[in-house]
Design an enzyme around this catalytic site. Sequence first.
Site, short mmCIF file in Angstrom:
data_model
loop_
_atom_site.label_atom_id
_atom_site.label_comp_id
_atom_site.label_asym_id
_atom_site.label_seq_id
_atom_site.Cartn_x
_atom_site.Cartn_y
_atom_site.Cartn_z
N SER A 1 0.84 -1.21 0.00
CA SER A 1 0.00 0.00 0.00
C SER A 1 0.87 1.25 0.00
CB SER A 1 -0.92 0.04 1.23
OG SER A 1 -1.80 -1.06 1.22
N GLU B 1 -13.96 10.85 1.80
CA GLU B 1 -14.34 11.73 2.93
C GLU B 1 -15.19 10.95 3.93
OE1 GLU B 1 -16.12 15.27 1.36
OE2 GLU B 1 -14.27 15.84 0.32
N ILE C 1 -6.81 7.60 4.94
CA ILE C 1 -5.74 7.96 4.02
C ILE C 1 -4.44 7.24 4.42
CG2 ILE C 1 -4.49 9.90 2.98
CD1 ILE C 1 -7.61 9.92 2.58
N GLY D 1 -8.53 8.30 -12.76
CA GLY D 1 -7.37 7.87 -13.56
C GLY D 1 -6.27 7.33 -12.67
N MET E 1 -6.37 -24.51 7.50
CA MET E 1 -5.47 -25.67 7.39
C MET E 1 -4.41 -25.67 8.48
SD MET E 1 -4.88 -26.15 3.31
CE MET E 1 -3.79 -27.54 3.56
N LEU E 2 -4.02 -24.47 8.90
CA LEU E 2 -3.00 -24.37 9.94
C LEU E 2 -3.56 -24.56 11.35
CD1 LEU E 2 -1.25 -23.34 7.57
CD2 LEU E 2 -0.24 -21.71 9.14
N GLY E 3 -4.87 -24.76 11.45
CA GLY E 3 -5.48 -24.98 12.76
C GLY E 3 -5.15 -23.85 13.71
N GLU F 1 -10.10 1.56 -2.55
CA GLU F 1 -9.97 1.82 -3.99
C GLU F 1 -11.09 1.13 -4.78
OE1 GLU F 1 -6.17 2.17 -5.51
OE2 GLU F 1 -5.23 2.41 -3.55
N PHE G 1 -25.94 2.15 -10.14
CA PHE G 1 -25.38 2.89 -9.00
C PHE G 1 -26.43 3.79 -8.34
CE2 PHE G 1 -21.57 1.81 -11.30
CZ PHE G 1 -20.67 1.54 -10.30
#
Lengths: 394, 247
Positions: free
Chosen positions: A100, A142, A172, A247, A347-349, A373, A393
């Site tokens: 990030s 915001e 942010i 963009g 799987m790792l329990g 994003e 939307f």
Amino acid sequence: MAAKTDNFQSPDYFNVDELLTEEHKLIRESVRNYVKKEISPIIEEYAQKAEFPQQIVKQLGDLGCFGPTVPEQYGGGGLDYIAYGLMMQELERGDSGVRSTASVQGSLVMFPIYQYGNEEQRNKYLPKLASGEWLGCFGLTEPNHGSDPSSMLTNIKDAGDHVILNGAKMWISNAPFAQVAVVWARNENDEIQGVIVERGMEGFTTPTTHGKWSLRASATGELVFDNVKVPKENILPNVKGLKGPLGCLTKARYGIAWGAIGAAMDCYHIALEYSKERIQFGRPIGGFQLQQKKLAEMVTEITKAQLLNWRLGVLMNEGKVTPQQVSMAKRNACEVATNICRDARQMLGGMGITGEYPVMRHMMNLESVITYEGTHDIHLLITGMDVTGLNAFK
Amino acid sequence: MKILVCISKTPDTTAKIAFSDNNTKFAEAGVQWIINPYDEWYALVRAIELKEADPSTVLHLVNVGGADSEPIIRKALALGGDEAIRVNSDNADSFNIASQIAAIAKDGAYDLIFTGKETIDYNGSSIGGMVAELLDLPYISHAVKFDLEGGKAVVVREIEGGEETDKAALPLVVSCQKGMAEQRIPNMKGIMGARTKPLKVTEPVAAETLTAVASFDLPPAKAGVKLVPADNPEELVRLLHEEARVI
């Protein structure tokens, strides 16, 4: 906590490596070795303490992970989008928060300054951001406008040689440590414009967001603007409207599509190794059908996503990609990665819930990645609108 | 100052080792290749450090190998070599390889020739010494530290129970091992820069081939571990005495 040796090897079930150049593979190897040397040994402790490892900013700059697609004359790498994708994959294989930091710096801060800025702005900011001397952040979301940024309230008002900026941005990444913020605000003509805000400008504060269960090794905060005087030369001159920030998001989402699969590959690698070592009922658990189902589905989904990402990268390099294609790849990667990390954790329990393994850290990180994003639902609606031509939307 | 660093291509340490052609050839399918770590981490990085200390230094790389060596040569250039020479030969005989390197070294009139102490695949540890002999130059092996003082080399070697410091005039051949330098990761700027650095390919000179591999064998499979309960030391002693025959 003792740092385990990171012996990661990436799955390549369909020989996707043959689609890469030797240079791509060298770039991937370099970033992978950096992660093994500098990230894997420390990241668990920083995540547990909810602290940002500030030293990585300079390290990522030195390695060339900030703005790799920005031209070399501004300090960037001048590399292609497959190279950028591989870098994001390897960084997120270490931790989504590290990826990030690099995504924000490259796609959300350097890209808009390069694409929408003038020559003075490019020369002033890009080399320092590329080297890691400065850290940047991006202000769009915001408190009351997340998926609906067009309704933003943050605004600029003309005041002669400067504008007055008021409003607040939330969620942010990099905010608490950033020297520079690219902020999107509404002007008096109701147009959205980008402004470069620098730390130290009067009325500009960056309170830290505490109490996160996700991206704990990444610094998140708010950007608060209380009558901040921003010189007019800090306005990005070459874009108006929501297409500016969108963009940038297309570039960043592209990196997420690769990055999330990096986290998935790490979890798959760990689950596979663990399944061969963990003995129950007298034999390795990898020999049981229910565990094999999980592993087989994991490697299938990783392989599909690797091919989707590679094709997306080719389209990106050729300048043919659509934002809708990027949405599909981002959404796919987040879904696949979230499921793989969850299955790996099972799987790792009991070991899967401790910091002894990175699986639950990845799993919790991906809850942010699937949300920021463009949420998972919003990306689905983007694809829905693209294939039907009908807007769901509103 | 002109430095030549010899770099060799070796399988990654995680590669699965298998043989083909009736156990006379290493099976290369699916193998990930790397720069021999002793060549890369110690010889090359120390040479790069010398160039950083004196930017007028010219740093060349030489590899004896086929076209499939070029990715590792590009990586070495990305780390910091100025230009590379590949001698287009698949010959695996140490004397032949040393002869090829010696021919390049003679042409280039280098002040320093660095090799790794050995390759991690065949562990021959012989190239450095042979190159020195062919060029009639002094040779210091297994160096852990290298410095230049007043135009002379000061080299520290590891010896049984301690260290030995040698001094030698240039030109000189040195084989390098752990301690000389720290591994570096090539950055994007280096990788981009390596695109345009010269990589010359030359054909091998005539030289004898003195050895050939008759066959390879894998080490015997490890026997399973036998666990003896902690409350039964008598059984442990009996096994060590009667089965392992070590006491």
